[in-house]
Design an enzyme around this catalytic site. Sequence first.
Site, short mmCIF file in Angstrom:
data_model
loop_
_atom_site.label_atom_id
_atom_site.label_comp_id
_atom_site.label_asym_id
_atom_site.label_seq_id
_atom_site.Cartn_x
_atom_site.Cartn_y
_atom_site.Cartn_z
N ASN A 178 -10.24 -0.67 0.69
CA ASN A 178 -8.68 -0.48 0.64
C ASN A 178 -8.15 -1.11 -0.57
OD1 ASN A 178 -6.10 -0.79 0.86
ND2 ASN A 178 -5.81 -1.73 2.83
N CYS A 183 0.91 -1.18 -0.03
CA CYS A 183 0.04 -0.03 0.13
C CYS A 183 0.94 1.30 -0.22
CB CYS A 183 -1.08 -0.06 1.05
SG CYS A 183 -1.87 -1.46 1.19
N HIS A 223 -3.43 6.76 2.63
CA HIS A 223 -3.72 5.53 2.13
C HIS A 223 -5.14 5.09 2.81
CE1 HIS A 223 -4.14 1.33 1.33
NE2 HIS A 223 -3.80 1.04 2.46
#
Length: 327
Positions: A284, A112, A254
């Site tokens: 996500n 990520c 993020h």
Amino acid sequence: MNSSYILGAGCYVPESVVTNDDLSRIVDTSDEWITTRTGIKERHLSQGEKTYEMGVKAVKRALENAKINPEDLDMIICATITPDEFMPATACRIQSDIGAKNAAAFDISAACSGLVFGITIASQFVKTGMYKNICVVGAETLSKVTNWEDRGTCVLFGDGAGAVIVGEKRDENSMEIIAESMISNGDKADILTLEAVPFGNMLKKRPDKMPDFYMAMDGQEVFKFAVKVITDQIKKVTEKANLKVEDISFIVPHQANVRIIETAAKMLSLPNEKFFVNLHKYGNTSSASVGIAFSELLESGKIKKGDNLVMTGFGGGMSAGAILLKA
Ligand code: COA
């Protein structure tokens, strides 16, 4: 050293939307649990669209926004933990599709943190004068490595792609990259994992059972790591830029969990409103998430000339990074 800039951004998510209620029909969960624990309401899932195909769509939009032709790209960096193939690199598939004949293309794996790491790499090539226009894209089909029987993880993730063009200054919309930071902590690698093909060759047989190829994590440990590194990385880039955290207009974190973002905001004594959040729509999306959020922030028209922006990523590795930009 030259200066490096972000010249444009673009994103893409697949059409199919899966809501929390949809998930509650396949695992023992509820919209209420997912919303209060994560902030996520829905996510977009690929129905067979490949990682590189989503990447292409995001890259085309980024090129259009930056007013750059594919042939003018010197390099394509694709951040992904869900490539379609081990070889060729996803970036090469993207290169071929868009006709970026003059580019070098390769993938990076930083989970990520991938887009932020990719932008940092690209920025160095522009600063040294080696390259003029670089595309950095984060693209993921996390749904193919999600265990759809595990309520602890399957509610968190989605598919999509986000891209930015890094290069030399073009016009008054170019945003200067003022400071970058990256850090990894391999000692904590086991708290967020995704297994690959097990060892096997003519000397040593493969195990009879293949791994499941699913993401696995210790959610609470990841949560604690995330809050700490976001705050550390934001402080680091603001200090490098000789600014205070109060000088930042927007932070694009993020998009993993709204509680992680709100806890970090509290630790930095910043209002939640400074953190751009769109995870309720997408979940996500790993390396794609910062690019998708940044594109949406640009499109929102909220950014004013002179604003200081921070992008920050964290994830598997464990890894984390941040970039400070001036609009
Ligand atoms: N629906 C309903 N209940 C669920 C559930 C779900 N989707 N997932 C877990 N639970 C249950 C657990 O089984 C547990 O039940 P128990 O108390 O009976 O054992 C209870 O909820 C609490 O689980 P816990 O894991 O302690 O919840 P939490 O408050 O830590 O929240 C996460 C779980 C995953 C949302 C949270 O830890 C998190 O977001 N961590 C970071 C993960 C992340 O961002 N990963 C990617 C980083 S890039």
